[in-house]
Design an enzyme around this catalytic site. Structure first.
Site, PDB file in Angstrom:
ATOM      1  N   ASP A 479     -63.849  39.466 -48.451  1.00  0.00           N
ATOM      2  CA  ASP A 479     -64.444  40.538 -49.240  1.00  0.00           C
ATOM      3  C   ASP A 479     -65.474  39.877 -50.149  1.00  0.00           C
ATOM      4  OD1 ASP A 479     -64.701  43.154 -50.486  1.00  0.00           O
ATOM      5  OD2 ASP A 479     -63.660  42.245 -52.190  1.00  0.00           O
ATOM      6  N   ASP A 677     -59.300  41.000 -52.810  1.00  0.00           N
ATOM      7  CA  ASP A 677     -58.566  41.161 -54.066  1.00  0.00           C
ATOM      8  C   ASP A 677     -58.500  42.602 -54.537  1.00  0.00           C
ATOM      9  OD1 ASP A 677     -61.173  41.598 -54.933  1.00  0.00           O
ATOM     10  OD2 ASP A 677     -60.743  40.768 -56.910  1.00  0.00           O
ATOM     11  N   ASP A 681     -59.101  46.570 -50.437  1.00  0.00           N
ATOM     12  CA  ASP A 681     -58.836  45.511 -49.457  1.00  0.00           C
ATOM     13  C   ASP A 681     -57.408  45.569 -48.914  1.00  0.00           C
ATOM     14  OD1 ASP A 681     -61.382  44.380 -49.885  1.00  0.00           O
ATOM     15  OD2 ASP A 681     -60.647  43.348 -51.666  1.00  0.00           O
TER      16      ASP A 681
END
Length: 791
Positions: A479, A677, A681
């Site tokens: 991410d 995080d 996600d």
């Protein structure tokens, strides 16, 4: 039992007995779910004891006692003791801690007493010590018995060797026979303590498993050793035939040495959990209006104000109300460099106050602290059996009856060829060489030590299976926000329609809503509002839309329509029109590399905020390290396409932008790891082969992830991959050795080429080889250390 679906292929189940989660549950005939064979067996034992009626204890008769326990080898042992105590007459409650090796019991003193409770625990086969008594040290006790046994075995081996030499070199004379008879009686006398001190526990376990119809390693050793001893006693009485007292005692001693090695390995594997628990102080100083009071940590509650002086450890998780100084957080993060903490910042239990004087408002105590949660994760990981371990367990379980069958066949064949005595010796050799001790140690020990190594470097693995899966990954996806970018982000620009609200009013409305979110962008907006002394007002309702934004209701300005904050797609989806001036300003921000957050209500977008982020200093190095290991890399983000293109140019790896959580999941086919995080996600972390969550991520992300990265440093990712590959290499080496050893050893034993004592030596040598190879994981360099020699 509860289950939680985390992906189409993986489901977490909760053990009906101990409450630990598992991806590979076992079930009994009724369909109850268990995390391991031990829990399943303990549950069956508990059913044999009817539950005692609830005990209502009068305050005058109520007593509480804490017993120190010994002999518990797993969490199932603790559950067995706890449940049996609860079913004991007069006991109101009983809590048993496997980690602390203690039982806390509340009972009615008019019905029972602490001596009876101690006897109850001992009747289950465990040790119990009352307060004031010297605690039972199982390791010390076993070591003492091993030393005594070693002296007796040495005597038997020296005497036995002398008798064998006398016979081999034809030195026997009628005059020396009385002396030989005397020494043979002495061998009988010295072998009895060995069988009592070291052999009885094995005998008890072997017969217990045989009676349950589940023969195990102890069964093989019991049959072999006591057969040799019984045959020797018979021959000594009748005055003819060979004596094998030295063989029987040496077998028991060597098996006990193997057990000692296993105890040391188990102790080493639990070191990471024990280290966490030992570093949390037992007492704390509570600040009150009258005076400071020293209380036990068990009496602390969230909201209490606690004083921590220089050099002391923090007893709670909390926010600093007063004070400033450096804190050593290496216990949790593995990072030796101290960090500076001041008012309003968070501190964690178990970390060290180096030079400040703090007053902390407790937000979490006991097991709810970060250290408590990490300890729980490590404990779960130690007892959550991986598919590979389960396969080895099944193979070991199959080998035990196979060994009995082969020993029986060998006995029948050699009995017909060379007689009963030779047949028994060959069968004994087969039983010993076929013991799957090395096979049972080969996998779990290596994985346990690897978990400990990872914890010391700041990575918490939820199960040993994560190591196996991580070693097989072919692709790694990241991410962007908060993972590849450096947090915190900062609000750099703010724009609002002057016809609707002022700049401060706009910021107050947006920050009040975002204060309910844990997204890094939301936190940056809230921090910016507080820096401008904007008062935040709690919204009436709040809903997060993953990968898009949030929708809320607020009393500010008496607004009746929903407040929508997030991406341009969320604005469009909720029918908000985009004024030209806001659109032009947003485009300019995007060209400058800023992330744009829109906000609107009453049918139109009212304003926007531009936030800036920078790439982590170590990101490019981590990308290069992962590529050098043959891994494909990529970035999955919900940001605008143009922002993704800039990141692709910066990092030199593919970036897929403007993705929803479902679209992220579709990119994770095959052996792929996901590093993230944020709350958006969580689906991708759960769907990936291995999910890794940064330590500043949300609770949802941590729950979904297989690995929690306590250290805010991406360099731990290539280190973890190296650790997993090295760990699985050791597992393959150990399994290969164990299989080849068993196949070759059984063949030699059945051919009559191995004496029982040499079979025992070979069995212990195999266990030593496997243990030594696994223990080499302790030399695997921690993150930041340089490798010394071969790993």
């Amino acid at each position: 039992m509860t289950t939680a679906s985390i992906s189409p292929a993986r489901t977490i189940a909760t053990c009906s007995l101990c409450g630990l989660t598992t991806l590979h549950p076992l079930t009994n005939e009724r369909g109850d779910v268990f995390c391991c064979p031990s829990c399943k067996e303990v549950s069956a034992l508990l059913e044999e004891t009817p539950a005692a009626p609830a005990v209502l204890v009068n305050e005058a008769d109520a007593e509480n006692i804490t017993l120190a326990l010994g002999g518990m080898w797993c969490s199932s042992c603790a559950w067995l003791v706890s449940e049996q105590l609860k079913r004991t007459k007069g006991v109101a409650s009983a809590e048993v801690s496997f980690i602390q090796q203690q039982a806390n019991i509340t009972f009615d003193s008019s019905i029972t007493n602490y001596q009876l409770l101690k006897k109850r625990v001992k009747s289950l086969g465990y040790k119990a010590t009352l307060p004031g008594e010297k605690p039972y040290d199982e390791e010390e006790s076993f070591y003492t018995r091993l030393l005594i046994g070693a002296v007796m075995v040495l005597h038997d081996m020296v005497v036995g060797t002398g008798i064998y030499v006398r016979e081999i070199f034809n030195l026997a004379t009628p005059e020396s026979q009385p002396l030989v008879d005397f020494f043979q009686v002495m061998m009988l006398i010295t072998s009895i303590p060995v069988l009592l001190l070291l052999g009885l526990p094995i005998l008890r376990a072997g017969f217990a498993s045989l009676l349950r119809g589940q023969p195990n390693i102890h069964t093989l050793i019991t049959i072999g050793t006591f057969s040799a001893f019984g045959l020797s006693v018979y021959h000594l009485i009748v005055g003819r035939g060979g004596l094998y007292f030295d063989t029987a005692t040496m077998l028991i001693f060597l098996v006990s040495v193997g057990r000692w090695l296993e105890m040391q390995a188990h102790k080493s594997s639990n070191k990471a959990v024990m280290k966490l628990l030992e570093q949390i102080p037992g007492t704390a100083t509570v600040v009150t209006a009258e005076e400071d009071k020293s209380v036990h940590v068990a009496d602390l509650k969230p909201g209490m104000r606690v004083r921590i002086r220089p050099g002391e450890r923090f007893p709670v998780d909390g926010l600093i109300a007063r004070g400033e100084g450096d804190v050593d957080e290496s216990l949790l993060t593995g990072e030796p460099k101290p960090v500076s903490r001041r008012e309003g910042e968070a501190v964690k239990a178990g970390t060290i106050n180096l030079d400040g004087s703090f007053e902390v408002i407790a937000t979490a105590v006991g097991e709810s602290t970060m250290a408590g949660q990490v300890g729980r994760l490590l404990h779960e990981a130690l007892w959550a059996r991986s598919p590979l371990e389960r396969t080895v367990d099944k193979l070991s379980a199959w080998m035990t009856p196979a060994a009995l069958a082969l020993a029986t066949i060998a006995f029948l064949i050699w009995n017909s060829i060379s007689g009963f005595e030779q047949g028994l010796l060959v069968a004994l050799s087969v039983l010993l060489i076929a013991c799957p001790c090395a096979l049972g140690l080969a996998t779990p020990l290596t994985l346990w030590l690897s978990l400990e190594r990872a914890a010391e470097s700041g990575a918490i693995l939820r199960s040993t299976a994560s190591l196996d899966r991580l070693a097989k990954i072919e692709r790694v996806f990241f991410d962007k926000t908060g993972t590849l970018s450096q947090l915190p982000m900062k609000v750099q620009e703010l724009f609002s329609s002057q016809y609707s609200v002022t700049s401060d009013q706009f910021l107050q409305i947006v920050a009040s809503v975002e204060n309910e979110s844990e997204h890094p962008l939301a936190k940056a907006i809230v921090e910016y509002a507080r820096s401008r002394n904007i008062t935040l007002i709690k919204p009436e309702s709040f809903k997060a839309i993953p990968a898009m934004g949030v929708i809320a209701q607020s009393k500010i300005e008496n607004r009746k329509s929903s407040i929508v904050i997030g991406s341009a797609r969320l604005m469009s989806a909720n029918g908000l029109s985009m004024p030209g001036e806001i659109s032009q300003q947003a485009e300019a921000w995007k060209e400058a590399g800023l992330v744009v957050v829109y906000a609107g209500w009453d049918g139109q977008v009212v304003g926007a905020a531009g936030l800036g982020e920078t790439v982590r200093a170590e990101a490019k190095e981590v990308v290069a390290q992962l590529q050098s290991r043959g891994l494909e890399l990529g970035v999955l983000t919900g940001d605008e396409v143009r922002a993704g293109e800039r990141w692709q140019k910066t990092l030199g790896i593919p970036v897929q932008a403007a993705l929803t959580p479902d679209e992220k999941m579709k990119r994770l086919a095959g052996n792929a790891a996901m590093v993230g995080d944020g709350i958006n996600d969580a689906p991708a972390l759960a769907a990936a082969t291995v999910g890794l969550a940064m330590n500043h991520g949300t609770d949802v992300a941590r729950t979904a992830a297989d690995i929690v990265l306590m250290r805010d440093d991406l360099t731990i990712i290539p280190w973890l991959i190296d650790l997993s590959r090295e760990s699985m290499k050791r597992v393959r080496q150990n399994l290969g050795w164990a299989v080849v050893y068993n196949l070759l050893g059984v063949a030699l034993a059945m051919a009559g080429l191995l004496q029982p004592v040499f079979s025992a030596f070979a069995m212990v040598a195999s266990s030593i080889f496997v243990t030594s190879n696994a223990m080499r994981m302790n030399k695997f360099p921690l993150l930041g250390e340089k490798a010394s020699g071969e790993r």
